[in-house]
Design an enzyme around this catalytic site. Sequence first.
Site, mmCIF file in Angstrom:
data_model
loop_
_atom_site.group_PDB
_atom_site.id
_atom_site.type_symbol
_atom_site.label_atom_id
_atom_site.label_comp_id
_atom_site.label_asym_id
_atom_site.label_seq_id
_atom_site.Cartn_x
_atom_site.Cartn_y
_atom_site.Cartn_z
ATOM 1 C CG ASP A 177 -1.821 0.982 1.191
ATOM 2 O OD1 ASP A 177 -2.405 1.370 0.211
ATOM 3 O OD2 ASP A 177 -2.361 1.677 2.159
ATOM 4 C CE1 TYR A 222 -4.902 -3.680 9.329
ATOM 5 C CE2 TYR A 222 -2.751 -3.627 8.209
ATOM 6 C CZ TYR A 222 -4.383 -3.081 8.356
ATOM 7 O OH TYR A 222 -4.400 -2.340 8.303
ATOM 8 C CG PHE A 239 3.882 1.196 7.381
ATOM 9 C CD1 PHE A 239 2.726 1.450 6.473
ATOM 10 C CD2 PHE A 239 3.789 0.216 8.508
ATOM 11 C CE1 PHE A 239 1.687 1.013 6.621
ATOM 12 C CE2 PHE A 239 2.618 -0.222 8.193
ATOM 13 C CZ PHE A 239 0.619 0.156 7.248
#
Length: 563
Positions: A177, A222, A239
């Site tokens: 993402d 998650y 990230f």
Amino acid sequence: MDFIIFLDLLLLTPVVIVSSSPGPLVDVVVDRYYIPKVCRREVQTEDFIRYHFNGTFHVDGKKFDSSHDRGKAFISQVGLGRLITGMDRGLQGMCVNERRRITVPPHLAYGSIGTGGVIPPDAVLVYDVLLLDIWNKEDKIQIRTLRKPANCNRTTAPSDFVRYRYNGTLLSGEAFDSSYSKNSTYDTYLGQDDVIKGMEEGLLGMCVGERRIIIIPPFLAYGESGYGTQVPPQATLVFEVLMVDVFNPKDDLIVEVLEVPEGCTRRTVAGDYIRYHYNGTFQDGTPFDSSYQRNSTYNTYIGKGYIIRGMDKALHGLCMGEKRRIKIPPHMAYGEAGVEGLIPGSAVLVFDVHVIDFHNPKDPVGIKVTHKPKECNVTSEADDLIHYHYNCSLMDGTLLYSSDQYDSPSITTLGANKVILGLEKGLSGMCVGERREVVIPPHLGHGENGAGGVPRSAVLHFELELVDLQKGVPEGYMFLWLGDSPDPLFPAMDLNGDKEVPLEEFSAFIRLQVKEGKGRLRPGVDADSIFKDMFDNLDQNRDRKIKEVELTINNQQTRKDEL
């Protein structure tokens, strides 16, 4: 994003376990045929791992199992007997993205019995393994600062609202993402469980403009469920974050005074009309608007709600020429909606403001005498013809016009509406040789529309010097008696006593009155023209001569309208 660019360097030496004889294998054989140049962490006992594999028989290369075929990586814990012993040993010391071929003898696999009709007895197994992830139940998030601004007056804290950009990858470097691909920021409150727990923790303590790597173990991300098709179960997330914006709903304006001119005697108040230049940026320095690019000031009333609430508040108490940096939280700017195509929702705005001028619609002309002669018996007033020097500037010092551009001083008759009303007031009551500084608000200058190089609603600054002064006569008069006129008048006009007064004699009479200080001609008008107009009005029968009877009949009207 390639994960290896930010992990600690650790060069690995291939380790291969081989059999010491051509007979049956006695231990696991490991062929590390691809080793990443950078390996931050190696598999150890009790680590959880996620990996892909192909399983084949050593004897004929026939495949018996494959995670690739199932479309799902295998997840297990190492060293606690949850895998066959050979794999428990063969996976030790492995790096993420490493590829191994692990050959397992039967006694470290399924032995002389085999299993489930899939693995025959005494089978030597070969596993081709790609390690995708490593984590441990003792892991915490890892934060690595890539860049931090030199000036950081505030860091993120719980209850703050943040806007940030990010690239998200798995530990193997596979991207899942990115906010950059959406050309947007991710916007959220901290401390309200709006993001995964590890990201919540990783975003705390950041400055606007700071870049971080945040590595989040699966149980703080998650977990076993993963996230759709993007994040597999039990995945460590990496990230790379750029903090774009931060504010708190309780924030007020932040005003930094950058420059204040000396001699500031007046500051802006509600009801004032202000002209200012500005550069508008977001907190990360990205520009969104500038009055300088338009070569035009922003003009507005303050305290009347005509502009965003934060700017309306921040523009109070400024001096002409002052420079300020104003930071406005979104609830005092454009809020959650923003401005389509210009201001993102919930954006903090930063304005660098330079005040050009301001005024109030009730302002009078400001007059400051900078030099006055010792002797000042006569001062300028309506109907006077004056000669004067001037410089006309904006309040920031920009010169607009100057009499120095011409060979002689400017000339005007006061009260004749030849100059703007504010200049008329500024030139009144001056002595010859006097110098003044005069500030003229736009409603007494060129108004909201401006004129010929004068910006709209501009306050003007004049430097004036009165060079010459000729006293005038009231509007509608060409000649004015400074005392009582001769009585009777006609004998005084009849200089040669012949009972008639031609134009030449009449002109000589008026010149004499002016010379002796008994009368005054309208300044700025040709004297001969005045004499002729006055004479024609008195010469009722148009015989080019004035007789006493004409003067007597028209005496009252003449004295009123001409003399």
